[in-house]
Design a protein around this motif. Structure first.
Motif, short mmCIF file in Angstrom:
data_model
loop_
_atom_site.label_atom_id
_atom_site.label_comp_id
_atom_site.label_asym_id
_atom_site.label_seq_id
_atom_site.Cartn_x
_atom_site.Cartn_y
_atom_site.Cartn_z
N LEU A 1 0.83 -1.20 0.00
CA LEU A 1 0.00 0.00 0.00
C LEU A 1 0.87 1.25 0.00
CD1 LEU A 1 -2.77 1.38 0.23
CD2 LEU A 1 -2.59 1.12 2.73
N LEU A 2 1.93 1.24 0.79
CA LEU A 2 2.81 2.40 0.87
C LEU A 2 3.52 2.63 -0.45
CD1 LEU A 2 4.36 1.83 4.42
CD2 LEU A 2 2.72 3.60 3.75
N ARG A 3 3.92 1.55 -1.15
CA ARG A 3 4.62 1.70 -2.43
C ARG A 3 3.72 2.37 -3.47
NH1 ARG A 3 6.33 -3.64 -2.00
NH2 ARG A 3 4.96 -4.16 -3.74
N ARG A 4 2.42 2.11 -3.38
CA ARG A 4 1.48 2.74 -4.33
C ARG A 4 1.20 4.19 -3.97
NH1 ARG A 4 -1.16 -2.42 -3.89
NH2 ARG A 4 -2.63 -1.54 -2.37
N SER A 5 1.46 4.57 -2.73
CA SER A 5 1.11 5.92 -2.27
C SER A 5 2.28 6.89 -2.38
CB SER A 5 0.62 5.87 -0.81
OG SER A 5 -0.47 4.98 -0.68
N VAL A 6 3.50 6.42 -2.12
CA VAL A 6 4.66 7.30 -2.14
C VAL A 6 5.77 6.65 -2.96
CG1 VAL A 6 4.11 8.32 0.11
CG2 VAL A 6 5.60 6.32 0.00
N SER A 7 6.74 7.45 -3.35
CA SER A 7 7.86 6.93 -4.13
C SER A 7 8.76 6.08 -3.26
CB SER A 7 8.67 8.09 -4.72
OG SER A 7 9.30 8.83 -3.69
N GLN A 8 9.55 5.24 -3.90
CA GLN A 8 10.47 4.38 -3.16
C GLN A 8 11.50 5.22 -2.40
OE1 GLN A 8 10.34 0.70 -3.05
NE2 GLN A 8 11.39 1.50 -1.27
#
Length: 504
Positions: free
Chosen positions: A240-247
């Motif tokens: 979920l975090l990868r879809r919300s913010v950049s790596q």
């Protein structure tokens, strides 16, 4: 170690001794993983690790264990891990599709960090109830499980009709590819700094329990359990975090979480607060390592994944080993609280490095070989080890197209060099200025074929753009030569048939 030695540094060196082999041996292990069956390499490494732990258990049973013996056997076990890790991580891309690699790497990181937390938690209970020998016996027995799984489960790895690379060439190609990949270099640098700054959370935790919290094995197990809970939660929300913010931003947030954990452990005397801090640190730990590991995987073609991953592990484990020594030394000469506070401050600096050393993911076409290559016809029966081979490609370029041509050639040099071309040069004919010659060298005929098999779709598109600038009546002409000595004759298995220089 904490119970048989009064030295804070010796406690921290347990972590260093088990990770140092990865720094020393991973480069060789990566070349082995790319040239042999990765499953077989993993089996051998697991056997080494299991034997080292079994010997430590036997020495403990007869009462011969001492601090230096612990460090020695931890080093031997680390050698087994150094052999297993590159082959195992490189196998991820063999088992799952490319789009699933980040999730698979995250799952591995979650599993590893959860188990490394649950294990000490159970171990603390076992040690407190039955003594350390029982814990070691059960641990040794548990290592037989992954050995059995590896023995029974098989998967397809990368295959090639070409012979295996020589170890020296394989290592050289791996280091060169890594050095030429901006994504991998940035990731390795960030991972090394992260390991250097953040390992105090795990390396000094026994000292935090003993000296700061004034507790014993049960508390240590509880705190490691908190770390595991955080690691599990971080992994579950990672997608979920990868879809919300950049790596890049995700890694920075992970650094901040670990910094908060270290600073909290330096100040608290409550087991409950320490467990909560470690949960935050565990989430940051998994988020950072899974993200960095996925970047290396995505930037690495399958033919060299073992070598790039091993280089990544070598330097990041080197950072972990150095950090274990550094923060252990600070704890020895000052205090555990000072060491943890220093680690937290260093982690804040690591988070800031993204401002001038950001990381990014590679596109798929940058790493997947095109598979569109037919070997050129040659006049002689060359053996795979015949060489060195010199390739020359002749172009005719009009004056107005020279700036565009030179720009494409800069990209061409990078593309050819990272897959095996050596001594790449671009030459202009002084007598016929429109004639340009690209030249490079490979150690053997097999290396030349291997180079062309490794070119990606993007590299082929570059060739097409160069062809559009070529103004000759015929397509760019390829000439292949084999170098010959002027004094003495090398063995025929190195040079192939004893014939004059080959020109096509």
């Amino acid at each position: 170690m904490a119970t048989i030695s009064t030295s804070d540094l010796m406690v921290a060196l347990v972590q260093a001794s088990s990770t140092l082999p990865a720094f020393v041996l991973s480069i060789f292990a990566g070349a082995i993983a790319d040239n042999f069956s990765r499953r077989a390499v993993m089996l051998i490494g697991r056997c080494v690790f299991t034997i080292a732990f079994a010997v430590m258990t036997a020495l403990l049973a007869v009462g011969l264990i001492d601090p230096w013996m612990i460090l020695c056997l931890s080093f031997v076990g680390g050698c087994g891990i150094a052999l297993v890790d590159p082959a195992w991580q490189a196998s991820v891309g063999d088992i799952v599709d490319r789009r699933e690699i980040p999730a698979a790497v995250t799952l591995l990181s979650v599993g590893y960090n959860t188990i490394r937390s649950v294990g000490p938690a159970l171990g603390g209970i076992i040690v407190a109830s039955f003594g350390p020998l029982t814990a070691f016996v059960l641990g040794t027995a548990s290592f037989l499980v992954p050995l059995g799984v590896l023995w029974r489960i098989k998967w397809e790895g990368p295959t090639s009709s070409l012979p295996r690379e020589r170890m020296r060439t394989a290592i050289y190609d791996g280091l060169r590819f890594t050095a030429m990949s901006s994504e991998i270099k940035a990731t390795i640098t960030r991972g090394t700094l992260f390991g250097l700054a953040g390992i105090s959370i795990l390396a000094l935790l026994p000292l935090v329990v003993r000296d700061v919290l004034k507790q014993g094995p049960v508390a240590y197990g509880t705190l490691m359990g908190g770390f595991g809970v955080g690691a599990f939660a971080g992994g579950m929300f990672n997608s979920l975090l990868r879809r919300s913010v950049s790596q890049e931003r995700l890694v920075a947030l992970a650094c901040l979480a670990c910094a908060a954990c270290s600073l909290s452990l330096s100040a608290t005397h409550s087991v409950l607060i320490a467990a909560g801090s470690l949960a935050l640190g565990g989430a940051g730990w998994v988020t950072a390592w899974s993200g960095l590991g996925a970047i290396v995987q995505m930037a690495s073609p399958r033919w060299i994944a073992g070598r790039t991953i091993s280089t990544y592990y070598a330097l990041t484990y080197g950072g972990i080993a150095a950090g274990s020594w550094l923060w252990g030394t600070v704890a020895q000469h000052y205090s555990v609280a000072w060491a943890m506070a220093g680690s937290g401050g260093a982690m804040l600096l690591v988070a800031a490095t993204g401002l001038w050393l950001p990381i990014r993911e590679s596109r798929e076409l940058e790493t997947v070989p095109s598979g569109d290559y037919s070997p050129p016809r040659v006049a002689f029966d060359l053996r795979p080890r015949s060489g060195p081979i010199v390739a020359k490609i002749e172009y005719h370029i009009q004056d107005e197209d020279i700036p565009a041509f030179l720009g494409l050639m800069r990209a061409r040099r990078h593309a050819q060099s990272r897959v095996g071309a050596r001594y790449w040069t671009l030459q202009r004919n002084l007598q016929a200025p429109s004639q340009w010659t690209e030249a490079y060298r490979t150690p053997t005929w097999a290396d030349y074929l291997r180079l062309n098999h490794r070119l990606t779709t993007a590299d082929q598109e570059l060739n097409q753009r160069l062809l559009e600038l070529h103004s000759g009546a015929l397509p760019p002409q390829l000439t292949l030569n084999i170098e010959r000595p002027t004094a003495g004759i090398r063995k025929s298995d190195e040079w192939g048939p004893l014939t004059p220089p080959l020109t096509l």
